[in-house]
Design an enzyme around this catalytic site. Structure first.
Site, PDB file in Angstrom:
ATOM      1  N   ILE A 104       0.824  -1.202   0.000  1.00 35.98           N
ATOM      2  CA  ILE A 104       0.000   0.000   0.000  1.00 35.98           C
ATOM      3  C   ILE A 104       0.858   1.253   0.000  1.00 35.98           C
ATOM      4  CG2 ILE A 104      -0.261   0.164   2.515  1.00 35.98           C
ATOM      5  CD1 ILE A 104      -2.981   0.867  -0.128  1.00 35.98           C
ATOM      6  N   ARG A 134      11.350  -2.841   8.327  1.00 39.39           N
ATOM      7  CA  ARG A 134      12.297  -3.919   8.622  1.00 39.39           C
ATOM      8  C   ARG A 134      12.983  -4.418   7.355  1.00 39.39           C
ATOM      9  NH1 ARG A 134       8.734  -8.064  12.057  1.00 39.39           N
ATOM     10  NH2 ARG A 134       7.263  -7.472  10.409  1.00 39.39           N
ATOM     11  N   LYS A 187      -6.125   2.841   7.123  1.00 35.53           N
ATOM     12  CA  LYS A 187      -7.314   2.153   7.617  1.00 35.53           C
ATOM     13  C   LYS A 187      -6.993   0.666   7.816  1.00 35.53           C
ATOM     14  CE  LYS A 187      -8.246  -0.435   3.986  1.00 35.53           C
ATOM     15  NZ  LYS A 187      -8.449  -1.896   4.035  1.00 35.53           N
ATOM     16  N   ASP A 201     -11.167  -6.217   6.394  1.00 42.80           N
ATOM     17  CA  ASP A 201     -10.096  -5.320   5.946  1.00 42.80           C
ATOM     18  C   ASP A 201     -10.526  -4.575   4.685  1.00 42.80           C
ATOM     19  OD1 ASP A 201      -6.989  -4.600   6.014  1.00 42.80           O
ATOM     20  OD2 ASP A 201      -7.499  -5.160   3.955  1.00 42.80           O
TER      21      ASP A 201
END
Length: 305
Positions: free
Chosen positions: A14, A37, A90, A168
């Site tokens: 995203i 990471r 979100k 989601d």
């Protein structure tokens, strides 16, 4: 004049697909650092430790959190306590209580907290809201079906506690619904399909007040379906397709806004910071919480990526 400096935390799909291009194209912002990471953005300093970034880069005003919801609270808490403005992808958190706590921290620190709902920035959403203003809603149907293997390849976190499963994507539809309806609705009942051995649902059917129904499916291949239909007492029929980017009223396709979703979010954030305000609407997350509370749990066949 250079834009405000922002740090993206979580350089995944995203962030690469939406956040980085939106920032790069905006005169309001400069991508000054990332924290991840594994991921990075070419030409932008990368930190592996969020605490180190906060300590070393006091020139960065805004932190944009693009990592999954499970660890997001701790990052947001640290950023707010360090006096940075925060954007939340979100859903804004795993739970309502988490985000209420972040609201209090932002108010105490005098900084902006923006719980973003990108689908509310769909090109046809404002037009649908304007048309429905003052009308009595008598029914509606949300059909939100997509392929989890395409949008979340190998991302098992979506099926872990806090990952929300099919909610989601489904919360995108709920963010539109709560934006365009002239009066709120609430969940009456729900059926939730949990793959055997998984902790969040892969499909759901929800019934709301005012005759609104919702169907979610995370196993649809081929063309994806992101449609919302609303009917009113005066006979009007409003349809949003393509995730809120196409608007049809009484069978006629209507003109829509020009700006894309994520550029619109960052323009909104620039305004909020300039005005010293926050924007945290939790109504879409309330519907998810209610559906999980009221939902009848059905165990279906196992799922693997």
């Amino acid at each position: 004049m250079a834009g405000r400096k922002v740090c993206i935390v979580g350089v995944g799909k995203i962030a690469r697909d939406q956040h980085v291009p939106a920032i790069d194209a905006s005169p309001d912002w400069e991508l000054a650092a990332t924290v991840s990471r594994q991921g990075s953005v070419e030409g932008v300093p990368t930190f592996r430790d969020f605490d180190v970034m906060l300590a070393e880069r006091d020139d960065i005003e805004v932190v944009s959190l693009c990592l999954p919801p499970q660890p997001r609270f701790q990052y947001a808490r640290k950023a707010l306590k360090a006096g940075r403005h925060v954007m939340l992808e979100k859903p804004p958190g795993q739970t309502l209580a988490e985000v209420h706590h972040l609201q209090r921290l932002a108010a105490e620190a005098g900084v902006t907290l923006f719980a973003t709902w990108h689908s509310r920035m769909g090109k046809g959403v404002a037009g649908a809201k304007a048309h429905l203003a003052g009308k009595e809603v008598t029914g509606g149907r949300i059909t939100w079906k997509e392929d989890v293997r395409h949008w979340h390849p190998g991302q098992d976190w979506v099926f872990e506690p806090g990952g929300m499963g099919v909610f989601d994507p489904g919360i995108n539809a709920l963010s539109i619904l709560t934006e365009i309806l002239p009066k709120p609705v609430h969940v009456l009942r729900a059926d939730l399909d949990f793959p055997n051995g998984r902790q969040t649902p892969i499909a759901a059917r929800i019934e709301f007040s005012r005759g609104v129904a919702m169907e979610l499916d995370w196993l649809q291949t081929g063309p994806q379906t992101w449609d919302i239909e609303i009917e009113t007492a005066d006979g009007s029929h409003v349809v949003l397709r393509s995730g809120g980017n196409e608007l049809w009223i009484d069978g006629e396709r209507k003109p829509v806004a020009d700006i894309e979703e994520y550029p619109a979010l960052y323009a909104r954030m620039a305004d909020l910071v300039s005005e010293g305000r926050s924007d945290v609407d939790l109504s879409p997350l309330v519907h998810v919480a209610d559906a999980m509370t009221l939902g009848r749990r059905n165990i279906v066949e196992p799922f693997a990526f």
